[in-house]
Design a protein around this motif. Sequence first.
Motif, mmCIF file in Angstrom:
data_model
loop_
_atom_site.group_PDB
_atom_site.id
_atom_site.type_symbol
_atom_site.label_atom_id
_atom_site.label_comp_id
_atom_site.label_asym_id
_atom_site.label_seq_id
_atom_site.Cartn_x
_atom_site.Cartn_y
_atom_site.Cartn_z
ATOM 1 N N LEU A 72 0.666 -1.275 0.125
ATOM 2 C CA LEU A 72 0.085 0.047 -0.111
ATOM 3 C C LEU A 72 0.847 1.240 -0.025
ATOM 4 C CD1 LEU A 72 -2.105 -2.251 1.067
ATOM 5 C CD2 LEU A 72 -3.124 -0.367 2.241
ATOM 6 N N ARG A 78 -4.085 -0.832 -3.766
ATOM 7 C CA ARG A 78 -5.133 -0.650 -2.729
ATOM 8 C C ARG A 78 -5.982 -1.961 -2.779
ATOM 9 N NH1 ARG A 78 -2.584 2.592 -1.044
ATOM 10 N NH2 ARG A 78 -2.959 4.914 -1.040
ATOM 11 N N ALA A 125 -5.312 -7.305 -3.980
ATOM 12 C CA ALA A 125 -4.811 -6.011 -4.326
ATOM 13 C C ALA A 125 -5.014 -5.524 -5.520
ATOM 14 C CB ALA A 125 -3.280 -5.697 -3.373
ATOM 15 N N TRP A 183 -3.332 -2.658 -8.521
ATOM 16 C CA TRP A 183 -2.453 -1.779 -8.827
ATOM 17 C C TRP A 183 -2.496 -1.142 -10.054
ATOM 18 C CZ3 TRP A 183 3.324 -3.238 -10.002
ATOM 19 C CH2 TRP A 183 4.260 -2.220 -9.457
ATOM 20 N N ALA A 242 -0.223 7.751 3.518
ATOM 21 C CA ALA A 242 -1.666 7.942 3.704
ATOM 22 C C ALA A 242 -1.800 8.939 5.138
ATOM 23 C CB ALA A 242 -2.245 6.719 4.072
ATOM 24 N N ARG A 262 -13.632 1.884 1.473
ATOM 25 C CA ARG A 262 -12.113 1.865 0.385
ATOM 26 C C ARG A 262 -11.197 2.121 1.569
ATOM 27 N NH1 ARG A 262 -10.925 6.024 -3.125
ATOM 28 N NH2 ARG A 262 -11.732 7.388 -1.250
ATOM 29 N N VAL A 263 -10.316 1.034 1.393
ATOM 30 C CA VAL A 263 -9.027 1.147 2.061
ATOM 31 C C VAL A 263 -8.132 2.236 1.402
ATOM 32 C CG1 VAL A 263 -6.691 0.155 2.898
ATOM 33 C CG2 VAL A 263 -8.833 -1.350 2.740
ATOM 34 N N THR A 264 -7.835 3.496 1.826
ATOM 35 C CA THR A 264 -6.929 4.578 1.372
ATOM 36 C C THR A 264 -5.465 4.747 1.736
ATOM 37 O OG1 THR A 264 -7.877 6.058 3.089
ATOM 38 C CG2 THR A 264 -8.930 5.970 1.108
ATOM 39 N N GLY A 265 -5.192 3.867 2.604
ATOM 40 C CA GLY A 265 -3.692 3.837 2.868
ATOM 41 C C GLY A 265 -3.540 2.799 3.985
ATOM 42 N N TYR A 302 -4.978 -0.272 8.821
ATOM 43 C CA TYR A 302 -5.467 0.203 7.535
ATOM 44 C C TYR A 302 -6.076 1.566 7.769
ATOM 45 C CZ TYR A 302 -4.138 -4.330 5.864
ATOM 46 O OH TYR A 302 -3.782 -5.598 5.112
#
Length: 282
Positions: free
Chosen positions: A135, A141, A168, A170, A188, A254-257, A264
């Motif tokens: 990440l 992500r 994930a 990319w 992040a 959403r996972v942003t970082g 997470y």
Amino acid sequence: MRVLLVRPPGGGAVIEVRELYELEDLYEVYRLIDAIWHPDPGAEPVQVELLRALSHAGNYVAGAYQDGRLVGMSIAFLAAPPGVSLHSHMTGARAGRGIGMALKLHQRRWALDRGLSRITWTYDPLVSRNAHFNLVKLGARPVEYLASFYGAMDDSINSGDETDRVLAAWPLADPRVVAAAAGRAVQAGVPAGAVAALSDHDGRPVPGTTNAPALLVAVPQDIEGLRRRDPEAARAWRVALRDVLGGLLDEGARVTGFHRRSCYVVEREPIERGFNHAKGSS
């Protein structure tokens, strides 16, 4: 791209990454996989024959070399939708700085040269160093939580635990990914008002609330060590992360970082923000 030369951070021998076709090279990859994963006899994740077929059919089989010695490998195959995606099935490396990044840079260039725009792979979301690499250093992500994806596995890495994975993605031309590929890791930030959806308390997972726009989902510092020391606690983490992170992704969050190698960052609403660059890529 046939060959990529990468100088590891902090010095050391140049890493040469190249595509592999010859049987002798593929047998060497097979032996490296055995040295990294230590699978039980008969449970090897790939055979030389499969490596040969994948390579000959135009898929991705590559090795990383230092001083003429194979130190890393990566296997990927073309995926749906056609002409868009490459799925990276296995990537492994001996101990050493920069090998994993060199392999991913070569894989990215290989995909771009063929008109592909996305690479996907799975990883164990409990392994914090892998989450940080994927990440932060690569800018990938998580897009899907996959419970017990591979079923039971008896190698030295996965034995004794369920094989939960996240998929994930990319996107190769995304500005975040372009920056990461240029050596500017993606940092992040934590949105204002973020609350803990899962916390680490004395090595145990403690669920919080998931009813907030921005959430932090913790993982243990060293899940592999915890599996050896306290299998019950490791199992508790697996179930808790599946419930919390898996539930959030299923709901469209959403996972942003990945913040400070420990949690997470998850957001419920798509918020367009810039990102910061940190020098150093591997």
